[in-house]
Design an enzyme around this catalytic site. Structure first.
Site, PDB file in Angstrom:
ATOM      1  N   LYS A  46      -6.506   8.275  -7.485  1.00 56.79           N
ATOM      2  CA  LYS A  46      -6.113   9.207  -6.429  1.00 56.79           C
ATOM      3  C   LYS A  46      -4.982   8.624  -5.578  1.00 56.79           C
ATOM      4  O   LYS A  46      -4.014   9.317  -5.249  1.00 56.79           O
ATOM      5  CB  LYS A  46      -7.315   9.535  -5.543  1.00 56.79           C
ATOM      6  CG  LYS A  46      -8.387  10.352  -6.217  1.00 56.79           C
ATOM      7  CD  LYS A  46      -9.558  10.561  -5.269  1.00 56.79           C
ATOM      8  CE  LYS A  46     -10.690  11.322  -5.958  1.00 56.79           C
ATOM      9  NZ  LYS A  46     -11.860  11.473  -5.061  1.00 56.79           N
ATOM     10  N   ILE A  71      -1.287  10.123  -4.959  1.00 59.31           N
ATOM     11  CA  ILE A  71      -0.733  10.358  -3.625  1.00 59.31           C
ATOM     12  C   ILE A  71       0.606   9.643  -3.473  1.00 59.31           C
ATOM     13  O   ILE A  71       1.551  10.174  -2.881  1.00 59.31           O
ATOM     14  CB  ILE A  71      -1.734   9.891  -2.551  1.00 59.31           C
ATOM     15  CG1 ILE A  71      -2.948  10.827  -2.544  1.00 59.31           C
ATOM     16  CG2 ILE A  71      -1.091   9.855  -1.167  1.00 59.31           C
ATOM     17  CD1 ILE A  71      -4.116  10.318  -1.730  1.00 59.31           C
ATOM     18  N   CYS A 117       3.350   2.613  15.860  1.00 57.02           N
ATOM     19  CA  CYS A 117       4.621   3.276  15.589  1.00 57.02           C
ATOM     20  C   CYS A 117       5.333   3.754  16.847  1.00 57.02           C
ATOM     21  O   CYS A 117       6.529   3.999  16.824  1.00 57.02           O
ATOM     22  CB  CYS A 117       4.408   4.471  14.657  1.00 57.02           C
ATOM     23  SG  CYS A 117       4.077   3.997  12.953  1.00 57.02           S
ATOM     24  N   SER A 120       6.321  -0.286   5.090  1.00 60.31           N
ATOM     25  CA  SER A 120       7.401  -1.157   4.636  1.00 60.31           C
ATOM     26  C   SER A 120       7.745  -2.156   5.732  1.00 60.31           C
ATOM     27  O   SER A 120       7.115  -2.164   6.791  1.00 60.31           O
ATOM     28  CB  SER A 120       8.626  -0.309   4.274  1.00 60.31           C
ATOM     29  OG  SER A 120       9.021   0.503   5.371  1.00 60.31           O
ATOM     30  N   ASP A 121       8.728  -2.992   5.480  1.00 56.86           N
ATOM     31  CA  ASP A 121       9.110  -4.068   6.400  1.00 56.86           C
ATOM     32  C   ASP A 121      10.443  -3.754   7.070  1.00 56.86           C
ATOM     33  O   ASP A 121      11.351  -3.219   6.429  1.00 56.86           O
ATOM     34  CB  ASP A 121       9.235  -5.401   5.661  1.00 56.86           C
ATOM     35  CG  ASP A 121       7.956  -5.798   4.940  1.00 56.86           C
ATOM     36  OD1 ASP A 121       8.055  -6.592   3.990  1.00 56.86           O
ATOM     37  OD2 ASP A 121       6.865  -5.323   5.323  1.00 56.86           O
ATOM     38  N   LEU A 125      -7.342   6.425  10.129  1.00 51.87           N
ATOM     39  CA  LEU A 125      -6.634   7.692  10.068  1.00 51.87           C
ATOM     40  C   LEU A 125      -7.621   8.832   9.903  1.00 51.87           C
ATOM     41  O   LEU A 125      -8.580   8.724   9.142  1.00 51.87           O
ATOM     42  CB  LEU A 125      -5.681   7.684   8.866  1.00 51.87           C
ATOM     43  CG  LEU A 125      -5.021   8.998   8.454  1.00 51.87           C
ATOM     44  CD1 LEU A 125      -4.011   9.418   9.489  1.00 51.87           C
ATOM     45  CD2 LEU A 125      -4.377   8.852   7.095  1.00 51.87           C
ATOM     46  N   GLY A 157       6.500   9.110  10.322  1.00 52.24           N
ATOM     47  CA  GLY A 157       5.202   8.556   9.982  1.00 52.24           C
ATOM     48  C   GLY A 157       4.700   9.025   8.636  1.00 52.24           C
ATOM     49  O   GLY A 157       3.923   8.336   7.976  1.00 52.24           O
ATOM     50  N   GLY A 158       5.135  10.189   8.209  1.00 46.53           N
ATOM     51  CA  GLY A 158       4.737  10.750   6.931  1.00 46.53           C
ATOM     52  C   GLY A 158       5.405  12.096   6.762  1.00 46.53           C
ATOM     53  O   GLY A 158       5.943  12.669   7.716  1.00 46.53           O
TER      54      GLY A 158
END
Length: 419
Positions: free
Chosen positions: A3, A7, A108, A167-168, A218, A261-262
């Protein structure tokens, strides 16, 4: 795991930036790295990243490290004492007394929270008729947390999707209050800011400490909660800025620098504010090409937005003078600011030798003068040129339907927004 891999194909991210490759030793041990092992890498490779970002910002602002009066930093992927900012200052050669603030626990939203903190410090200096040159740094090393997250997926059989997004990155900006003259033209002027907490949401978004790093918290409520909070915050911000030009009234009149954020945070804000992907072209570009680097990402978006190739993708081909910056963090907190972009700014590119950033260290004059009316932010970071046509195609087809593959996968995809 199947899964999570599925995603991963639907996040909308093509590539993610990292300090190492998939062959990095800490990601391939027979056990997940401990916080101690992660900290060593952060203070070595992460600090080096932050030093280079800071040198770029200093170079574009035409300042020496000795000009800096304040340092405001943030991270959610390290908790060492002294903090990483101590080692960045040491490496930069900031030997003079400076006021330092290190923000933690804000994820964030940390980039804009640091900018807000630096702005308030600069206002305090203005009140005291003192010069303020604040170095703002955001540093996140998330890639090495993948090993622990994969173990959790395997051991608990949970669909943990943080492993598909993060990520960095290190980002830096210089914020000045105008006393003593300005060494360089501003990239942006910071006109105002607002922040608020969405009530009873502290369990919806988080980043909990664990012996093997940090674990993403989340809930599926995050996209709806965040998109619903943008409009009242935006309206409050506009009310605090009565001197904006009269044709800047609605969200679509502005360009937007939204923390990516997405994918559904971006699309959710679009729907809530009646704007298009083109309004947030720099957010999408950063997300597609680099992923989510937590607090450091908002500065990447602001930097990307001021690149000329981004202007071609603006709605009706016209970039806006005024830009809304926005980010969400654990709490859930929303940070928002209003920026005025210097459309005539010419970027000063840092000379790079042998992979190291090497700016001029000529010390600028320090004579005291009258205070300016606005606080100025000066930013220089890496850019990605020549991708405007490819990004334009992606923006035009940004919301494909995700095929349904079971209720649990559907829920996970709907909750893909992370801090």
């Amino acid at each position: 795991m199947t899964k999570v891999r599925t995603i991963n194909n639907y996040t909308g991210i093509d590539t993610r930036s990292a300090i190492g490759t998939v062959d990095h030793p800490l990601a391939n041990m027979d056990h997940a790295p401990t916080i101690s092992e992660l900290c060593k890498v952060f203070l070595k490779d992460g600090v080096a990243l932050a030093v280079n970002a800071s040198r770029k910002a200093l170079h574009e602002a035409q300042l020496s490290p000795l000009d800096i009066t304040h340092v405001v930093s943030t991270t959610c992927t390290n908790s060492a004492n002294p903090g990483f900012d101590h080692f960045v200052c040491k490496e930069l050669g900031i030997t003079q007394p400076v006021e330092k603030v290190l923000l933690h626990g804000i994820g964030c939203s940390g980039g804009l929270a640091s900018l807000r903190t630096a702005a308030n410090l600069a206002l305090g200096s203005s009140f005291r008729k003192r010069r303020a040159r604040a170095l703002v740094i955001a540093l996140e090393i998330s890639s090495l947390l993948v090993r622990s997250e994969l173990d959790s997926i395997n051991d608990s059989q949970d669909t943990r999707i943080g492993v598909t997004l993060f990520s960095d990155c290190a980002s830096a900006a210089i914020l000045c209050n105008g006393f003593g003259g300005v060494e360089a033209e501003p990239v942006y002027e910071l006109l105002g800011w607002d922040n608020r907490v969405i009530a009873d949401t502290e369990h919806d978004l988080g980043f909990d400490v664990d012996p093997l790093g940090w674990k993403v918290v989340l809930s599926p409520r995050v996209p709806k909660l965040t998109s619903a909070a943008v409009s009242p915050t935006f309206n409050k911000l506009l009310q605090s800025l009565p001197k904006l030009p009269p044709h800047y009234k609605t969200a679509s009149d502005f360009d937007w620098a939204l923390h990516p954020g997405g994918a559904t945070i971006l699309s959710g804000v679009e729907k809530a504010m009646n704007i298009t992907p083109e309004h947030m072209r720099a957010s999408y570009d950063t997300y597609i090409n680099h992923g989510n680097s937590s607090s450091a990402t908002i500065f990447s978006v602001m930097d990307r937005l001021r690149q000329k190739d981004m202007d071609k993708l603006a709605p009706d081909g016209k970039a806006k003078d005024f830009v809304v910056g926005c980010a969400f963090g654990p709490g859930i907190v929303i940070e928002m600011c209003m920026l005025k972009r210097n459309m005539s700014h010419i970027q000063r590119t840092l000379v790079v030798e042998s992979g190291e950033a090497t700016p001029s260290h000529t010390e600028s004059e320090r004579s005291e003068g009258e205070a300016g009316q606005e606080i100025e932010i000066q930013i220089e970071m890496g850019s990605m040129e020549g991708k405007d046509e490819e990004l334009g195609e992606k923006l035009r087809d940004m919301h494909p339907e995700v095929p349904q593959q079971g209720d649990s996968l559907s829920e996970a995809l709907n909750g893909v927004e992370l801090d």
